[in-house]
Design a protein around this motif. Structure first.
Motif, PDB file in Angstrom:
ATOM      1  N   VAL A  28       0.856  -1.187   0.000  1.00 53.19           N
ATOM      2  CA  VAL A  28       0.000   0.000   0.000  1.00 53.19           C
ATOM      3  C   VAL A  28       0.889   1.233   0.000  1.00 53.19           C
ATOM      4  N   LYS A  29       0.699   2.118  -0.989  1.00 53.55           N
ATOM      5  CA  LYS A  29       1.499   3.338  -1.082  1.00 53.55           C
ATOM      6  C   LYS A  29       0.591   4.542  -1.290  1.00 53.55           C
ATOM      7  N   GLN A  30       0.974   5.646  -0.681  1.00 54.55           N
ATOM      8  CA  GLN A  30       0.233   6.896  -0.835  1.00 54.55           C
ATOM      9  C   GLN A  30       1.184   7.981  -1.315  1.00 54.55           C
TER      10      GLN A  30
ATOM     11  N   ALA B  18       2.250   7.469  -6.644  1.00 53.45           N
ATOM     12  CA  ALA B  18       1.809   6.348  -5.820  1.00 53.45           C
ATOM     13  C   ALA B  18       2.006   5.024  -6.553  1.00 53.45           C
TER      14      ALA B  18
ATOM     15  N   ASN C  24       4.629   1.956  -5.581  1.00 56.34           N
ATOM     16  CA  ASN C  24       4.055   0.632  -5.360  1.00 56.34           C
ATOM     17  C   ASN C  24       4.714  -0.398  -6.276  1.00 56.34           C
TER      18      ASN C  24
ATOM     19  N   GLN D  53      -7.668  10.015  -2.379  1.00 63.24           N
ATOM     20  CA  GLN D  53      -7.818  10.204  -0.941  1.00 63.24           C
ATOM     21  C   GLN D  53      -8.304  11.627  -0.671  1.00 63.24           C
TER      22      GLN D  53
ATOM     23  N   TYR E   4      -3.338  10.174  -3.545  1.00 64.55           N
ATOM     24  CA  TYR E   4      -3.831   8.906  -4.104  1.00 64.55           C
ATOM     25  C   TYR E   4      -3.199   7.729  -3.367  1.00 64.55           C
ATOM     26  N   GLN E   5      -3.941   6.653  -3.324  1.00 61.60           N
ATOM     27  CA  GLN E   5      -3.458   5.433  -2.687  1.00 61.60           C
ATOM     28  C   GLN E   5      -3.528   4.279  -3.687  1.00 61.60           C
ATOM     29  N   THR E   6      -2.443   3.511  -3.788  1.00 56.04           N
ATOM     30  CA  THR E   6      -2.434   2.314  -4.636  1.00 56.04           C
ATOM     31  C   THR E   6      -2.248   1.088  -3.751  1.00 56.04           C
ATOM     32  N   ILE E   7      -2.981   0.042  -4.087  1.00 53.78           N
ATOM     33  CA  ILE E   7      -2.878  -1.245  -3.384  1.00 53.78           C
ATOM     34  C   ILE E   7      -2.659  -2.334  -4.428  1.00 53.78           C
TER      35      ILE E   7
END
Length: 246
Positions: free
Chosen positions: A59-61, A68, A72, A103, A122-125
């Protein structure tokens, strides 16, 4: 035009034929139902797991979706490279989820008026499912993955690659249990147990397995994560119908 008596004779003959054809059916319905005993038997077999299925995620923001995603990708590529170099085959690595989400910050209402949410990043998973066939490496794999960037996940399911032998043993135990129960019932009722008329098996399935969960964080200990596989229980249920001898 046929005489009336001829029609009467034909109708009588047809009625007689119909009654003759229906006679066996009436006789069959009149035949008493064969007495039976129907029981359900349960069988269980336990075996140590030989495979673990682990879910790991990065998980990166960042301020932008691009940043992001780049962060990731770097972390996940490092993790995958380490897993492969550690002997995990391509077929045992599968991407199980990926998302990019904006976000927002939601300000407090001003003078009772709801304020517009503010985009803050932004968040990437990116998550990967790992099938680990050497359980001795499980703790080290989790520890190394955290070091390389895994920071979410850690759910482990212990299973068996080929549970056929365990299910077969449970199946035999279920039938033996059904026979034992039927004998007990027949002796208690004072009747003699006859031949088996029907056997139905429920779909075999493993009992819920112990699952280890942990939130992967950078601050995790350098020591290998301690895990215990325990045993997997396989249950089979059968329904057996016996005749009662007269």
């Amino acid at each position: 035009m046929a005489p009336i008596y001829t029609k009467t004779v034909l109708m009588t003959a047809l009625l007689a034929l119909s009654l003759a054809a229906a006679a066996p059916a009436f006789a069959q319905e009149a035949k008493p139902r064969e007495p039976v005993i129907s029981v359900t038997g349960d069988g269980e077999s336990s075996v140590a797991p030989d495979m673990a299925i682990v879910n790991l995620a990065v998980v990166k923001q960042a301020k932008t979706a691009r940043e992001a995603l780049d962060e990731n990708n770097k972390a996940m590529n490092d993790v995958l490279a380490a897993l492969k170099s550690g002997g995990i085959a391509e077929r045992d690595l599968q991407t199980s989820g990926f998302s990019i989400q904006p976000q927002y910050n939601y300000p407090q209402p001003v003078d009772g008026q709801q304020q517009q949410p503010q985009l803050i990043g932004y968040q990437t998973i990116n998550s990967v499912t790992v099938r680990l066939r050497d359980l001795a490496k499980l703790g080290a794999v989790i520890d190394q993955s955290v070091t390389l960037g895994i920071n979410q996940g850690g759910e482990i399911q212990f299973t068996n690659d080929k549970p056929d032998a365990a299910i077969e043993a449970a199946r035999k135990a279920a039938v033996a249990d059904a026979v034992k129960r039927a004998k007990t019932l027949s002796e208690a009722a004072g009747v003699k147990l006859g031949r088996i008329l029907e056997i139905n098996e429920n779909v075999p399935r493993a009992m819920p397995q112990p699952v280890y969960r942990a939130t992967m964080m950078k601050e995790a200990s350098d020591a290998a994560v301690p895990v215990q596989g325990g045993e997997n229980n396989y249950n089979v249920s059968v329904t057996v119908t016996f005749a009662i001898e007269q």
